[in-house]
Design a protein around this motif. Structure first.
Motif, PDB file in Angstrom:
ATOM      1  N   HIS A  95      11.091  25.584   5.190  1.00 26.96           N
ATOM      2  CA  HIS A  95      12.152  26.531   4.838  1.00 26.96           C
ATOM      3  C   HIS A  95      12.569  27.248   6.123  1.00 26.96           C
ATOM      4  N   LEU A  96      13.853  27.172   6.445  1.00 26.40           N
ATOM      5  CA  LEU A  96      14.404  27.820   7.629  1.00 26.40           C
ATOM      6  C   LEU A  96      15.372  28.915   7.206  1.00 26.40           C
ATOM      7  N   VAL A  97      15.356  30.027   7.915  1.00 24.89           N
ATOM      8  CA  VAL A  97      16.309  31.102   7.651  1.00 24.89           C
ATOM      9  C   VAL A  97      16.661  31.753   8.989  1.00 24.89           C
ATOM     10  N   SER A  98      17.883  32.223   9.093  1.00 24.61           N
ATOM     11  CA  SER A  98      18.318  32.862  10.336  1.00 24.61           C
ATOM     12  C   SER A  98      18.226  34.377  10.233  1.00 24.61           C
ATOM     13  N   THR A 155      25.675  25.735   6.609  1.00 25.80           N
ATOM     14  CA  THR A 155      26.562  24.592   6.865  1.00 25.80           C
ATOM     15  C   THR A 155      25.789  23.350   7.302  1.00 25.80           C
ATOM     16  N   TRP A 156      24.474  23.432   7.362  1.00 24.44           N
ATOM     17  CA  TRP A 156      23.668  22.350   7.917  1.00 24.44           C
ATOM     18  C   TRP A 156      23.218  21.301   6.905  1.00 24.44           C
ATOM     19  N   VAL A 157      23.468  21.475   5.640  1.00 21.36           N
ATOM     20  CA  VAL A 157      22.986  20.498   4.649  1.00 21.36           C
ATOM     21  C   VAL A 157      23.516  19.112   5.037  1.00 21.36           C
ATOM     22  N   GLY A 158      22.584  18.152   5.132  1.00 22.88           N
ATOM     23  CA  GLY A 158      22.922  16.788   5.539  1.00 22.88           C
ATOM     24  C   GLY A 158      22.712  16.530   7.029  1.00 22.88           C
ATOM     25  N   LEU A 181      13.912  17.634  11.763  1.00 21.34           N
ATOM     26  CA  LEU A 181      14.028  17.996  10.350  1.00 21.34           C
ATOM     27  C   LEU A 181      15.363  17.525   9.799  1.00 21.34           C
ATOM     28  N   GLN A 182      15.358  17.089   8.553  1.00 26.16           N
ATOM     29  CA  GLN A 182      16.565  16.714   7.829  1.00 26.16           C
ATOM     30  C   GLN A 182      16.849  17.818   6.828  1.00 26.16           C
ATOM     31  N   VAL A 183      17.941  18.562   7.034  1.00 22.83           N
ATOM     32  CA  VAL A 183      18.277  19.654   6.131  1.00 22.83           C
ATOM     33  C   VAL A 183      18.820  19.047   4.847  1.00 22.83           C
ATOM     34  N   THR A 184      18.192  19.431   3.712  1.00 20.45           N
ATOM     35  CA  THR A 184      18.510  18.767   2.450  1.00 20.45           C
ATOM     36  C   THR A 184      19.295  19.621   1.463  1.00 20.45           C
ATOM     37  N   ARG A 185      19.020  20.942   1.447  1.00 22.17           N
ATOM     38  CA  ARG A 185      19.698  21.754   0.436  1.00 22.17           C
ATOM     39  C   ARG A 185      19.513  23.235   0.694  1.00 22.17           C
ATOM     40  N   LEU A 186      20.307  24.014  -0.064  1.00 24.51           N
ATOM     41  CA  LEU A 186      20.168  25.463  -0.063  1.00 24.51           C
ATOM     42  C   LEU A 186      19.121  25.833  -1.101  1.00 24.51           C
ATOM     43  N   ALA A 237      14.410  21.860   4.312  1.00 23.58           N
ATOM     44  CA  ALA A 237      14.461  20.624   5.093  1.00 23.58           C
ATOM     45  C   ALA A 237      13.215  19.793   4.828  1.00 23.58           C
ATOM     46  N   GLU A 238      13.385  18.508   5.007  1.00 22.22           N
ATOM     47  CA  GLU A 238      12.270  17.558   4.977  1.00 22.22           C
ATOM     48  C   GLU A 238      11.991  17.144   6.422  1.00 22.22           C
ATOM     49  N   VAL A 239      10.796  16.634   6.667  1.00 20.21           N
ATOM     50  CA  VAL A 239      10.392  16.256   8.011  1.00 20.21           C
ATOM     51  C   VAL A 239      10.768  14.798   8.256  1.00 20.21           C
ATOM     52  N   ALA A 240      11.680  14.585   9.208  1.00 23.54           N
ATOM     53  CA  ALA A 240      12.084  13.224   9.582  1.00 23.54           C
ATOM     54  C   ALA A 240      11.142  12.662  10.642  1.00 23.54           C
TER      55      ALA A 240
END
Length: 179
Positions: free
Chosen positions: A96-99, A135-138, A148-153, A162-165
């Motif tokens: 989980h990432l947050v700014s 705006t990073w989903v996908g 990391l692959q950002v997957t959803r809000l 995000a999932e770990v690529a």
């Protein structure tokens, strides 16, 4: 082209309890090492979550299951035990990432309808002076040697999941780069 910087890393060894700040973390396929390794379970065998027992968030895990269970029991006023978590809870993401900017918006009351502004319990806190993680989903991101692959809000609306690529190491001060 850096989107920002990693300014904080946290793991939550006991699901629902307080986080442990780190300067560096190993990121494996399931997320950050040491994150959500165990859960609080009541005498009926029900796993307690933070929303079920808000007092959990104030308990700082020590790493000792017996001491941690005793601390949780004291806060909740009833007996509990800790059980190792196997696999990821339903609906949970690896990371989980947050700014800081999202936290600032939430503190100012700028959150979409139906969203909460409470503690997002994120693993990675980012400083994104000219970007917005929503705006990073996908997108794929490199933080340190991890991708990391950002997957959803998330449902609570702060940050992204995000999932770990590609497993690797993330350190406070690492740049957030497109991968």
């Amino acid at each position: 082209m850096s989107a920002g910087t990693v300014v904080g890393i946290s793991v939550y060894p006991v699901r629902g309890c307080a986080g442990t700040p780190l300067q560096q973390a190993e990121v494996g396929p399931a997320g950050l090492a040491g994150d959500r390794e165990s859960a609080v379970v009541d005498l009926d065998g029900r796993v307690l979550r933070g929303k079920d027992a808000p007092g959990l968030a104030g308990v700082v895990p020590t790493g000792s299951p017996d001491l941690d269970a005793a601390a949780v029991a004291a806060v909740l006023g009833r007996p509990v035990r800790l059980e190792p978590l196997t696999g990821r809870p339903e609906g949970a993401a690896a990371v989980h990432l947050v700014s800081r900017q999202a936290l600032d918006r939430a503190a100012a009351g700028v959150v979409p309808d139906g969203c909460g502004a409470e503690d997002p319990r994120a693993n990675l806190l980012l400083d994104l002076p000219a970007d917005d993680e929503r705006t990073w989903v996908g997108r794929r991101l490199r933080l340190g040697s991890a991708v990391l692959q950002v997957t959803r809000l998330p449902k609570h609306c702060l940050g992204v999941y995000a999932e770990v690529a590609e497993p690797g190491t993330v350190t406070v001060g690492d740049e957030v780069l497109p991968a």
